[in-house]
Design a protein around this motif. Sequence first.
Motif, short mmCIF file in Angstrom:
data_model
loop_
_atom_site.label_atom_id
_atom_site.label_comp_id
_atom_site.label_asym_id
_atom_site.label_seq_id
_atom_site.Cartn_x
_atom_site.Cartn_y
_atom_site.Cartn_z
N LYS A 90 0.85 -1.19 0.00
CA LYS A 90 0.00 0.00 0.00
C LYS A 90 0.89 1.24 0.00
O LYS A 90 1.67 1.42 0.93
N LEU A 91 0.75 2.05 -1.02
CA LEU A 91 1.55 3.26 -1.17
C LEU A 91 0.68 4.48 -0.91
O LEU A 91 -0.45 4.53 -1.37
N LEU A 92 1.19 5.44 -0.21
CA LEU A 92 0.45 6.66 0.09
C LEU A 92 1.21 7.83 -0.51
O LEU A 92 2.36 8.06 -0.18
N LEU A 93 0.57 8.53 -1.43
CA LEU A 93 1.17 9.68 -2.09
C LEU A 93 0.67 10.94 -1.40
O LEU A 93 -0.54 11.18 -1.36
N ILE A 94 1.58 11.70 -0.82
CA ILE A 94 1.20 12.91 -0.11
C ILE A 94 1.97 14.10 -0.65
O ILE A 94 3.07 13.95 -1.19
N GLY A 95 1.39 15.27 -0.51
CA GLY A 95 2.05 16.50 -0.95
C GLY A 95 1.06 17.63 -1.05
O GLY A 95 -0.14 17.45 -0.85
N ASP A 96 1.59 18.79 -1.37
CA ASP A 96 0.77 19.99 -1.48
C ASP A 96 -0.26 19.86 -2.60
O ASP A 96 -0.10 19.05 -3.53
N SER A 97 -1.29 20.67 -2.52
CA SER A 97 -2.32 20.72 -3.54
C SER A 97 -1.73 21.22 -4.86
O SER A 97 -0.92 22.14 -4.87
N GLY A 98 -2.10 20.57 -5.94
CA GLY A 98 -1.70 21.02 -7.27
C GLY A 98 -0.36 20.51 -7.77
O GLY A 98 0.09 20.91 -8.84
N VAL A 99 0.29 19.62 -7.02
CA VAL A 99 1.61 19.13 -7.46
C VAL A 99 1.51 17.96 -8.44
O VAL A 99 2.52 17.54 -9.00
N GLY A 100 0.30 17.41 -8.63
CA GLY A 100 0.12 16.35 -9.62
C GLY A 100 0.05 14.95 -9.07
O GLY A 100 0.30 13.99 -9.79
N LYS A 101 -0.34 14.81 -7.81
CA LYS A 101 -0.43 13.48 -7.21
C LYS A 101 -1.42 12.59 -7.97
O LYS A 101 -1.09 11.46 -8.33
N THR A 102 -2.61 13.11 -8.22
CA THR A 102 -3.63 12.33 -8.92
C THR A 102 -3.17 11.97 -10.32
O THR A 102 -3.35 10.83 -10.76
N CYS A 103 -2.58 12.92 -11.01
CA CYS A 103 -2.10 12.66 -12.38
C CYS A 103 -1.02 11.58 -12.39
O CYS A 103 -0.99 10.74 -13.29
N LEU A 104 -0.13 11.60 -11.40
CA LEU A 104 0.90 10.55 -11.30
C LEU A 104 0.27 9.18 -11.11
O LEU A 104 0.66 8.21 -11.76
N ILE A 105 -0.70 9.11 -10.23
CA ILE A 105 -1.35 7.83 -9.95
C ILE A 105 -2.11 7.32 -11.18
O ILE A 105 -2.04 6.15 -11.51
N ILE A 106 -2.82 8.20 -11.83
CA ILE A 106 -3.57 7.79 -13.03
C ILE A 106 -2.60 7.38 -14.14
O ILE A 106 -2.83 6.39 -14.85
N ARG A 107 -1.50 8.10 -14.31
CA ARG A 107 -0.50 7.72 -15.32
C ARG A 107 0.05 6.34 -15.00
O ARG A 107 0.18 5.48 -15.87
N PHE A 108 0.36 6.09 -13.74
CA PHE A 108 0.92 4.81 -13.34
C PHE A 108 -0.10 3.67 -13.48
O PHE A 108 0.20 2.64 -14.06
N ALA A 109 -1.29 3.87 -12.95
CA ALA A 109 -2.29 2.80 -12.90
C ALA A 109 -3.00 2.56 -14.23
O ALA A 109 -3.33 1.43 -14.57
N GLU A 110 -3.23 3.63 -14.99
CA GLU A 110 -4.05 3.52 -16.20
C GLU A 110 -3.32 3.95 -17.47
O GLU A 110 -3.89 3.89 -18.55
N ASP A 111 -2.08 4.42 -17.34
CA ASP A 111 -1.29 4.95 -18.44
C ASP A 111 -2.09 5.98 -19.24
O ASP A 111 -2.20 5.92 -20.46
N ASN A 112 -2.65 6.93 -18.50
CA ASN A 112 -3.49 7.96 -19.09
C ASN A 112 -3.12 9.30 -18.46
O ASN A 112 -2.62 9.36 -17.35
N PHE A 113 -3.37 10.38 -19.21
CA PHE A 113 -3.14 11.73 -18.68
C PHE A 113 -4.25 12.64 -19.17
O PHE A 113 -4.64 12.59 -20.32
N ASN A 114 -4.74 13.47 -18.24
CA ASN A 114 -5.79 14.43 -18.58
C ASN A 114 -5.34 15.79 -18.08
O ASN A 114 -4.99 15.94 -16.92
#
Length: 177
Positions: free
Chosen positions: A10-34
Amino acid sequence: MAKAYDHLFKLLLIGDSGVGKTCLIIRFAEDNFNNTYISTIGIDFKIRTVDIDGKKIKLQVWDTAGQERFKTITTAYYRGAMNASAGVERLLLGNKCDMEAKRKVQKEQANKLAQEHGIRFFETSAKSSMNVDEAFSSLARDILLKSGSRRSGNSNKPSSTDLKTCDKKNTNKCSLG
């Protein structure tokens, strides 16, 4: 019936708002970028199974809201659900490296911070996919090596290890211990 995976991390990605945490996870898990930015509310997760040294590792990557107004929720989650012990594997990510003109932290600064805390550092880009798989795979490999050295004997039950990853510059957000 064969197990779907050998280990669950279980990995927990933490950081300031707007740094791209969600985008990193979606790129990794789904190989997608929006390009559309949508703030995470509370906590969400994505799953991807990877092969590390012949083992099937199921990575459950948790995405936390970086906005201050969700701090109570995310902090309670860290304390209630995650193992934030001193031995937890950590990783520092500098995301959006494709946006050099808007850089907030110099690579040398981030490298120095990572060295001071004894952790790896990767510059990543969710947009171009640069170093995203490499960063998550590196962390999974480190956890696998550590869990292998702690375990005695084999179990039919997949193992589960909790950890966190960090992204951005704030050292307070990179240390839960």
